[in-house]
Motif scaffolding. Structure first.
Motif, PDB file in Angstrom:
ATOM      1  N   LYS A  97      52.544  32.142 -20.579  1.00  0.00           N
ATOM      2  CA  LYS A  97      53.191  32.697 -19.197  1.00  0.00           C
ATOM      3  C   LYS A  97      54.390  31.668 -19.204  1.00  0.00           C
ATOM      4  CE  LYS A  97      49.032  34.003 -16.393  1.00  0.00           C
ATOM      5  NZ  LYS A  97      48.546  33.525 -15.267  1.00  0.00           N
ATOM      6  N   CYS A 114      58.624  32.379 -13.791  1.00  0.00           N
ATOM      7  CA  CYS A 114      58.004  33.692 -13.012  1.00  0.00           C
ATOM      8  C   CYS A 114      56.481  33.830 -13.639  1.00  0.00           C
ATOM      9  CB  CYS A 114      59.109  34.583 -13.483  1.00  0.00           C
ATOM     10  SG  CYS A 114      58.888  35.427 -15.059  1.00  0.00           S
ATOM     11  N   ARG A 122      55.504  35.955 -16.173  1.00  0.00           N
ATOM     12  CA  ARG A 122      55.612  36.625 -17.058  1.00  0.00           C
ATOM     13  C   ARG A 122      55.326  36.212 -18.708  1.00  0.00           C
ATOM     14  NH1 ARG A 122      60.737  40.413 -15.757  1.00  0.00           N
ATOM     15  NH2 ARG A 122      61.319  38.225 -16.185  1.00  0.00           N
ATOM     16  N   CYS A 179      60.377  34.007 -20.479  1.00  0.00           N
ATOM     17  CA  CYS A 179      60.190  35.246 -20.875  1.00  0.00           C
ATOM     18  C   CYS A 179      61.609  35.900 -20.875  1.00  0.00           C
ATOM     19  CB  CYS A 179      59.677  36.061 -19.614  1.00  0.00           C
ATOM     20  SG  CYS A 179      60.634  35.827 -17.976  1.00  0.00           S
TER      21      CYS A 179
END
Length: 66
Positions: free
Chosen positions: A15, A19, A21, A31
């Motif tokens: 992750k 954020c 993602r 990300c």
């Protein structure tokens, strides 16, 4: 003879710390380049800091035992 080669990624996606993602290979552990630059900006402006003891002799647990 044609065989399909399976290529495994070097790292498992994690992750994004900004954020949440999934991370990408190009911007790992983030990300995107945007999240990477946000993190760098926080380091450069001093939002992130490593705590330092005021008196290093107290940080080691030495109370003047020299």
């Amino acid at each position: 003879m044609t065989t399909k080669a399976s290529v495994e990624p070097l790292r498992k996606p994690r992750k994004c710390p900004e954020c949440g993602r999934p991370s990408t290979r190009e911007d790992y552990p983030f990300c995107s380049n945007r999240c990477r630059e946000l993190d760098l900006s926080r380091w450069l402006t001093g939002s992130y800091a490593i705590p330092v003891a005021e008196d290093e002799s107290k940080a080691d647990g030495d109370e003047g035992e020299y």
